[in-house]
Design a protein around this motif. Structure first.
Motif, PDB file in Angstrom:
ATOM      1  N   GLY A  63       0.813  -1.210   0.000  1.00  0.00           N
ATOM      2  CA  GLY A  63       0.000   0.000   0.000  1.00  0.00           C
ATOM      3  C   GLY A  63       0.847   1.259   0.000  1.00  0.00           C
ATOM      4  N   SER A  64       1.950   1.238   0.762  1.00  0.00           N
ATOM      5  CA  SER A  64       2.848   2.398   0.814  1.00  0.00           C
ATOM      6  C   SER A  64       3.474   2.679  -0.548  1.00  0.00           C
ATOM      7  N   LEU A  65       3.854   1.604  -1.235  1.00  0.00           N
ATOM      8  CA  LEU A  65       4.450   1.757  -2.565  1.00  0.00           C
ATOM      9  C   LEU A  65       3.434   2.360  -3.543  1.00  0.00           C
ATOM     10  N   LEU A  66       2.223   1.824  -3.506  1.00  0.00           N
ATOM     11  CA  LEU A  66       1.180   2.337  -4.393  1.00  0.00           C
ATOM     12  C   LEU A  66       0.832   3.779  -4.054  1.00  0.00           C
ATOM     13  N   PHE A  67       0.792   4.089  -2.756  1.00  0.00           N
ATOM     14  CA  PHE A  67       0.442   5.437  -2.312  1.00  0.00           C
ATOM     15  C   PHE A  67       1.423   6.470  -2.869  1.00  0.00           C
ATOM     16  N   GLU A  68       2.708   6.123  -2.902  1.00  0.00           N
ATOM     17  CA  GLU A  68       3.735   7.049  -3.389  1.00  0.00           C
ATOM     18  C   GLU A  68       3.444   7.471  -4.828  1.00  0.00           C
ATOM     19  N   TYR A  69       3.087   6.491  -5.649  1.00  0.00           N
ATOM     20  CA  TYR A  69       2.804   6.804  -7.047  1.00  0.00           C
ATOM     21  C   TYR A  69       1.424   7.427  -7.235  1.00  0.00           C
ATOM     22  N   ALA A  70       0.424   6.863  -6.584  1.00  0.00           N
ATOM     23  CA  ALA A  70      -0.946   7.344  -6.748  1.00  0.00           C
ATOM     24  C   ALA A  70      -1.095   8.779  -6.254  1.00  0.00           C
ATOM     25  N   ASN A  71      -0.466   9.075  -5.113  1.00  0.00           N
ATOM     26  CA  ASN A  71      -0.569  10.418  -4.558  1.00  0.00           C
ATOM     27  C   ASN A  71       0.097  11.440  -5.477  1.00  0.00           C
ATOM     28  N   SER A  72       1.245  11.063  -6.050  1.00  0.00           N
ATOM     29  CA  SER A  72       1.920  11.957  -7.005  1.00  0.00           C
ATOM     30  C   SER A  72       1.036  12.199  -8.222  1.00  0.00           C
ATOM     31  N   ALA A  73       0.414  11.132  -8.719  1.00  0.00           N
ATOM     32  CA  ALA A  73      -0.454  11.256  -9.888  1.00  0.00           C
ATOM     33  C   ALA A  73      -1.651  12.150  -9.589  1.00  0.00           C
ATOM     34  N   ILE A  74      -2.267  11.965  -8.427  1.00  0.00           N
ATOM     35  CA  ILE A  74      -3.422  12.791  -8.048  1.00  0.00           C
ATOM     36  C   ILE A  74      -3.013  14.257  -7.939  1.00  0.00           C
ATOM     37  N   ASN A  75      -1.845  14.498  -7.354  1.00  0.00           N
ATOM     38  CA  ASN A  75      -1.348  15.873  -7.226  1.00  0.00           C
ATOM     39  C   ASN A  75      -1.119  16.506  -8.600  1.00  0.00           C
ATOM     40  N   LEU A  76      -0.571  15.729  -9.532  1.00  0.00           N
ATOM     41  CA  LEU A  76      -0.340  16.241 -10.884  1.00  0.00           C
ATOM     42  C   LEU A  76      -1.658  16.566 -11.585  1.00  0.00           C
ATOM     43  N   ILE A  77      -2.666  15.740 -11.342  1.00  0.00           N
ATOM     44  CA  ILE A  77      -3.985  16.017 -11.911  1.00  0.00           C
ATOM     45  C   ILE A  77      -4.534  17.323 -11.359  1.00  0.00           C
ATOM     46  N   HIS A  78      -4.361  17.525 -10.055  1.00  0.00           N
ATOM     47  CA  HIS A  78      -4.817  18.783  -9.441  1.00  0.00           C
ATOM     48  C   HIS A  78      -4.100  19.982 -10.049  1.00  0.00           C
ATOM     49  N   VAL A  79      -2.783  19.833 -10.277  1.00  0.00           N
ATOM     50  CA  VAL A  79      -2.008  20.925 -10.882  1.00  0.00           C
ATOM     51  C   VAL A  79      -2.535  21.207 -12.286  1.00  0.00           C
ATOM     52  N   GLY A  80      -2.811  20.130 -13.037  1.00  0.00           N
ATOM     53  CA  GLY A  80      -3.358  20.294 -14.376  1.00  0.00           C
ATOM     54  C   GLY A  80      -4.696  21.004 -14.362  1.00  0.00           C
ATOM     55  N   GLU A  81      -5.556  20.630 -13.409  1.00  0.00           N
ATOM     56  CA  GLU A  81      -6.863  21.280 -13.282  1.00  0.00           C
ATOM     57  C   GLU A  81      -6.714  22.764 -12.947  1.00  0.00           C
ATOM     58  N   GLU A  82      -5.735  23.072 -12.096  1.00  0.00           N
ATOM     59  CA  GLU A  82      -5.482  24.469 -11.745  1.00  0.00           C
ATOM     60  C   GLU A  82      -5.003  25.260 -12.954  1.00  0.00           C
ATOM     61  N   LYS A  83      -4.157  24.613 -13.782  1.00  0.00           N
ATOM     62  CA  LYS A  83      -3.668  25.273 -14.995  1.00  0.00           C
ATOM     63  C   LYS A  83      -4.821  25.555 -15.963  1.00  0.00           C
ATOM     64  N   ILE A  84      -5.710  24.573 -16.094  1.00  0.00           N
ATOM     65  CA  ILE A  84      -6.879  24.775 -16.950  1.00  0.00           C
ATOM     66  C   ILE A  84      -7.712  25.946 -16.431  1.00  0.00           C
ATOM     67  N   LEU A  85      -7.865  26.032 -15.126  1.00  0.00           N
ATOM     68  CA  LEU A  85      -8.621  27.119 -14.513  1.00  0.00           C
ATOM     69  C   LEU A  85      -7.940  28.462 -14.793  1.00  0.00           C
TER      70      LEU A  85
END
Length: 294
Positions: A63-85
């Motif tokens: 779970g820790s290994l998956l969290f490292e990647y998944a959390n980074s991906a979610i953060n990047l999506i948020h950054v992308g959404e902010e850029k679109i905004l």
């Protein structure tokens, strides 16, 4: 059914809070729904992601290994959404405009200044060319909008008229006596004429109008810019066909005089052009609105 991305968002929220109930509260979900989502993800991955205990949950090694990647991906999506905004709010982005030198100088500059003052983070790219060249650049995706001399016969383009312009003929002091009275177009073509080059849309409009009257022109000079037309006429090299709205300084100062024609050439327009098949960007939309609502 909860989508895969939603499962990972729930997974990351539980991983951060180490509690199904806290995650459920943050996500505005019920605790059973959060538990079900985690169980679904674990089933799909065939891996236990959390250790459960009465005090809460903790990530397993997997779970820790998956969290490292998944959390980074979610953060990047948020950054992308902010850029679109940012693009929607015009706090970032680019505006690519195609325009001729004369229209740029006498029409476009005030709008560029006003737009830049309102949206200073929007980057401008200006491409110069004739109307024909700009339409080609527009259709190839090189610019978002073009500001051109109308009319344009192209079904792929949306055309928005901005303002009327009048084609006139002007002369210098040498021709003052000859042109002291109103004359016809048939009389005019007997004089040395100065026109823009044949590929110019402005030249084509006037030439087509005169041809419809049975009058064929044969200019003494064919030039590449409107300013040169004015300068050539000023030193008495001939009678220049120019745009009245772009020649006011010469006319007001008496450097040139307008030929009084018995029959005026019909007015035409300068307008904004863009592809019908491609939605305008937020920056382009706002700029077109600004120009239309002048």
């Amino acid at each position: 059914m909860v989508g895969k991305l939603d499962l990972y968002k729930i997974f990351c929220k539980v991983g951060k809070s180490e509690s199904f109930s806290k995650a459920a509260k943050d996500l505005f979900m019920t605790q059973p729904a959060v538990s079900q989502a985690i169980m679904q993800l674990e089933k799909e991955l065939d891996t236990r992601l959390f250790n459960r205990s009465p005090k809460g949950v903790s990530l397993t090694n997997e779970g820790s290994l998956l969290f490292e990647y998944a959390n980074s991906a979610i953060n990047l999506i948020h950054v992308g959404e902010e850029k679109i905004l940012e693009f929607k709010n015009l706090t970032a982005g680019e505006l690519r405009i195609g325009v001729g030198d004369t229209i740029s100088r006498y029409f476009l500059l005030p709008y560029l200044e006003a737009f830049h003052n309102s949206y200073p983070n929007i980057k401008f790219t200006i491409v110069n060319g004739t109307t024909f060249e700009l339409c080609a650049v527009l259709k190839s995706g090189g610019v978002d909008i073009a500001i051109c001399n109308l009319p344009i016969d192209d079904s792929t383009l949306e055309l928005r008229s901005c303002f009327d312009i009048q084609d006139i003929f002007v002369y210098g002091e040498k021709f003052k006596k000859i042109l002291a009275r109103p004359i016809s177009l048939h009389e005019l073509i007997k004089l040395p004429l100065i026109f823009l080059e044949s590929k110019s849309n402005s030249r084509k409009y006037v030439e087509d109008y005169m041809l419809a009257k049975g009058i064929k022109i044969s200019p003494e000079f064919e030039l590449g810019s409107h300013d040169l037309l004015l300068e050539f006429a000023k030193i008495n090299l001939g009678i220049a066909c120019v745009t009245k709205e772009f020649s006011k300084e010469y006319l007001t100062k008496g450097l040139l005089h307008e030929v009084q024609l018995i029959e005026e050439i019909p007015k035409r327009n300068v307008g904004v052009c863009f592809l019908k098949s491609v939605p305008l960007s937020p920056a382009s939309t706002r700029f077109v609105e600004m120009v239309e609502n002048k």
